[in-house]
Design a protein around this motif. Structure first.
Motif, PDB file in Angstrom:
ATOM      1  N   ILE A 136       0.840  -1.207   0.000  1.00 10.01           N
ATOM      2  CA  ILE A 136       0.000   0.000   0.000  1.00 10.01           C
ATOM      3  C   ILE A 136       0.870   1.250   0.000  1.00 10.01           C
ATOM      4  CG2 ILE A 136      -1.716   1.313   1.312  1.00 10.01           C
ATOM      5  CD1 ILE A 136      -2.704  -1.399   2.450  1.00 10.01           C
ATOM      6  N   LEU A 137       1.873   1.263   0.864  1.00 10.35           N
ATOM      7  CA  LEU A 137       2.731   2.445   0.983  1.00 10.35           C
ATOM      8  C   LEU A 137       3.516   2.701  -0.304  1.00 10.35           C
ATOM      9  CD1 LEU A 137       4.070   1.833   4.613  1.00 10.35           C
ATOM     10  CD2 LEU A 137       2.411   3.568   3.900  1.00 10.35           C
ATOM     11  N   LYS A 138       3.975   1.643  -0.936  1.00  9.31           N
ATOM     12  CA  LYS A 138       4.711   1.796  -2.196  1.00  9.31           C
ATOM     13  C   LYS A 138       3.789   2.263  -3.311  1.00  9.31           C
ATOM     14  CE  LYS A 138       7.618  -1.579  -3.187  1.00  9.31           C
ATOM     15  NZ  LYS A 138       8.173  -2.955  -3.284  1.00  9.31           N
ATOM     16  N   GLN A 139       2.612   1.684  -3.377  1.00  7.11           N
ATOM     17  CA  GLN A 139       1.638   2.063  -4.414  1.00  7.11           C
ATOM     18  C   GLN A 139       1.225   3.524  -4.294  1.00  7.11           C
ATOM     19  OE1 GLN A 139      -2.332   1.357  -3.492  1.00  7.11           O
ATOM     20  NE2 GLN A 139      -2.662   2.929  -5.017  1.00  7.11           N
ATOM     21  N   LYS A 140       1.128   4.017  -3.056  1.00 11.63           N
ATOM     22  CA  LYS A 140       0.702   5.395  -2.820  1.00 11.63           C
ATOM     23  C   LYS A 140       1.896   6.360  -2.722  1.00 11.63           C
ATOM     24  CE  LYS A 140      -2.773   6.189  -0.091  1.00 11.63           C
ATOM     25  NZ  LYS A 140      -3.721   6.695  -1.120  1.00 11.63           N
ATOM     26  N   LYS A 141       3.112   5.813  -2.927  1.00 15.66           N
ATOM     27  CA  LYS A 141       4.329   6.630  -2.890  1.00 15.66           C
ATOM     28  C   LYS A 141       4.470   7.400  -1.571  1.00 15.66           C
ATOM     29  CE  LYS A 141       4.867   7.245  -7.896  1.00 15.66           C
ATOM     30  NZ  LYS A 141       3.911   6.174  -8.262  1.00 15.66           N
ATOM     31  N   LEU A 142       4.229   6.682  -0.468  1.00  8.11           N
ATOM     32  CA  LEU A 142       4.305   7.287   0.860  1.00  8.11           C
ATOM     33  C   LEU A 142       5.636   7.001   1.565  1.00  8.11           C
ATOM     34  CD1 LEU A 142       0.649   6.575   2.028  1.00  8.11           C
ATOM     35  CD2 LEU A 142       1.648   8.823   1.540  1.00  8.11           C
ATOM     36  N   VAL A 388      -2.434   1.419   8.453  1.00  8.53           N
ATOM     37  CA  VAL A 388      -2.459   1.333   6.989  1.00  8.53           C
ATOM     38  C   VAL A 388      -3.247   0.101   6.543  1.00  8.53           C
ATOM     39  CG1 VAL A 388      -1.034   0.946   4.935  1.00  8.53           C
ATOM     40  CG2 VAL A 388      -0.345   2.662   6.634  1.00  8.53           C
ATOM     41  N   TYR A 392      -7.348   0.811   5.296  1.00  7.02           N
ATOM     42  CA  TYR A 392      -7.261   0.925   3.834  1.00  7.02           C
ATOM     43  C   TYR A 392      -8.637   0.690   3.223  1.00  7.02           C
ATOM     44  CZ  TYR A 392      -5.461   0.211  -0.906  1.00  7.02           C
ATOM     45  OH  TYR A 392      -5.205   0.311  -2.256  1.00  7.02           O
ATOM     46  N   GLN A 396      -8.764   3.010  -2.385  1.00  6.82           N
ATOM     47  CA  GLN A 396      -7.311   3.083  -2.207  1.00  6.82           C
ATOM     48  C   GLN A 396      -6.864   4.230  -1.300  1.00  6.82           C
ATOM     49  OE1 GLN A 396      -5.487   3.050  -6.129  1.00  6.82           O
ATOM     50  NE2 GLN A 396      -5.955   0.895  -6.426  1.00  6.82           N
ATOM     51  N   SER A 397      -7.787   4.803  -0.554  1.00  5.05           N
ATOM     52  CA  SER A 397      -7.420   5.799   0.452  1.00  5.05           C
ATOM     53  C   SER A 397      -7.249   5.109   1.803  1.00  5.05           C
ATOM     54  CB  SER A 397      -8.489   6.885   0.561  1.00  5.05           C
ATOM     55  OG  SER A 397      -9.702   6.344   1.072  1.00  5.05           O
ATOM     56  N   LYS A 412      -8.173  11.589   5.666  1.00  2.16           N
ATOM     57  CA  LYS A 412      -7.729  10.408   4.930  1.00  2.16           C
ATOM     58  C   LYS A 412      -6.550  10.797   4.049  1.00  2.16           C
ATOM     59  CE  LYS A 412     -11.137  10.861   1.160  1.00  2.16           C
ATOM     60  NZ  LYS A 412     -12.214  10.170   0.423  1.00  2.16           N
TER      61      LYS A 412
END
Length: 413
Positions: A136-142, A388, A392, A396-397, A412
């Motif tokens: 999730i973190l990689k997909q959202k570039k966090l 996360v 989730y 995807q938020s 969010k």
């Protein structure tokens, strides 16, 4: 650390307790008894020689010829004192490798498989079959994964944008909550010396897991180290007890024992964030002092509306210094398992004996060793990972838990 006389007189009992924690120390105990016996002999010799020297000193004015005998005796006392110090050092070095003994009511077992679940609290919206937090973190570039590896190496993380803001908000929430519960906030140092690490029993046992700097200094593995050492070599006023401290710090561990475990994600990092709570009190208040800490973590976790459970660690899963530990484990739907988010431990007088931390009992007027307790409130990175995965959404938020919303300009991210 132990009462040496009690330790020596109860060999079978202590070896049995050590074995319950997975330490087989028969040879070491034999060595302890050998050097301790020699040490006691030097104490008797020292006392007798000093008494003789005192008698000679009184007679010298009338008989000056006794000066030579007194000089030889003084030299003997000096030599014996050096021998006494060397023997005591050998005794302490051996005993320093002995773990704290568990309470009698601790479940007997070898590892985490033998731990006992004492409470499980599932929320109404208990999630299953969700996505792993790292994905999730990689997909959202966090997070900046490649940059973290380049700058610091593996098992490090760099949060960015709203993820960094959420991390900062969690830190403030944990501190605010602990302060509201009358824990005094301490701005702890991140660098400590080897003596204070010995005092809290990280040394010598866990030296390989510590990040050592120059001049016998180390990065802290937990704020427990500086917080507990605030009472080192002190006699605390009984009226001040219990002392309650909290501190937010980065913590640093090599995680040598967990090599190959949790290599993905932000569950097990070399540098991680944590709010630590430490309590220092009296043995007589043991049950109430520990219960207050358990209730604090329960109340804190309840506000996040995520399933969690309490686990009573078995003897073989207890840490080196712990007499009893209750782990709080929070639900990770992406991993389909509970993971430790806080670990509350009763250390008893094990650390206090090492650091000579005492109080004077108002009734008996005797000096007594303090009892120490410690735990996380909470592990920030792990809590963030749990949020996360549990918050989730299909769009995807990631929703912000209600308890955290007052610290952030968004609900969010």
């Amino acid at each position: 650390m132990f009462n040496l006389k009690e330790l020596a007189n109860n060999k079978d009992f202590y070896l049995k307790m050590f074995e319950r924690k997975g330490y087989f120390l028969a040879k070491e105990f034999t060595n302890f008894l050998f050097y301790y016996d020699d040490y006691k002999k030097t104490l008797i010799i020292d006392e007798n020689d000093r008494n003789k020297l005192n008698d000679l000193s009184k007679k010298i004015p009338k008989n000056p010829n006794l000066k030579l005998e007194a000089k030889k005796l003084s030299s003997k006392i000096k030599k014996n004192s050096e021998n006494k110090r060397n023997l005591f050092e050998k005794v302490i070095n051996i005993v320093s490798s002995f773990p704290n003994i568990p309470f009698d009511d601790i479940p007997i077992g070898k590892n985490e498989k033998d731990n006992k679940i004492i409470l499980e609290k599932k929320v109404k919206n208990h999630k299953t079959n969700e996505i792993f937090h790292l994905d999730i973190l990689k997909q959202k570039k966090l997070i900046l994964e490649e940059e973290a590896i380049f700058i610091s190496g593996r098992r490090h993380v760099i949060y960015q944008d709203k993820a960094a803001q959420v991390i900062f908000a969690l830190e403030r929430l944990m501190l605010d909550f602990s302060i509201q519960k009358s824990y005094k906030m301490i701005d702890s140092p991140l660098i400590v010396n080897e003596k204070v690490l010995y005092n809290t029993a990280q040394l010598p046992k866990f030296k390989d897991d510590l990040f050592e700097l120059k001049n016998k200094q180390f990065l802290i593995p937990t704020a427990e180290v500086p917080l507990t050492n605030l009472v080192a070599n002190k006699i605390v006023d009984q009226k001040q007890l219990p002392l309650k401290y909290c501190s937010f710090t980065n913590c640093f561990r090599k995680e040598v024992a967990s090599a190959g475990k949790d290599t993905k994600g932000i569950i097990r990092l070399h540098q991680f964030r944590k709010v630590e709570i430490v309590k220092i009190g009296k043995k007589v208040d043991l049950e109430n002092d520990f219960k207050e800490m358990i209730d604090l973590i329960k109340e804190l976790l309840d506000q996040f509306d995520i399933s969690y459970r309490l686990v009573n660690l078995c003897t073989g899963d207890l840490s080196f210094a712990s007499k009893k530990t209750i782990d709080f484990e929070i639900w990770f739907p992406g991993q389909k398992r509970y993971r430790e988010i806080s670990s509350l431990s009763i250390i008893g007088d094990f650390q206090a004996r090492r650091m000579n931390a005492r109080f004077i009992d108002d009734k008996t007027k005797e000096k007594e060793y303090l009892y120490t307790y410690n735990g996380s409130a909470l592990a920030i990175d792990r809590l963030f990972a749990a949020i996360v995965e549990n918050y989730y959404q299909k769009d995807q938020s990631i929703l912000i838990p209600k308890v955290l919303q007052k610290y952030l300009p968004f609900n969010k991210f």
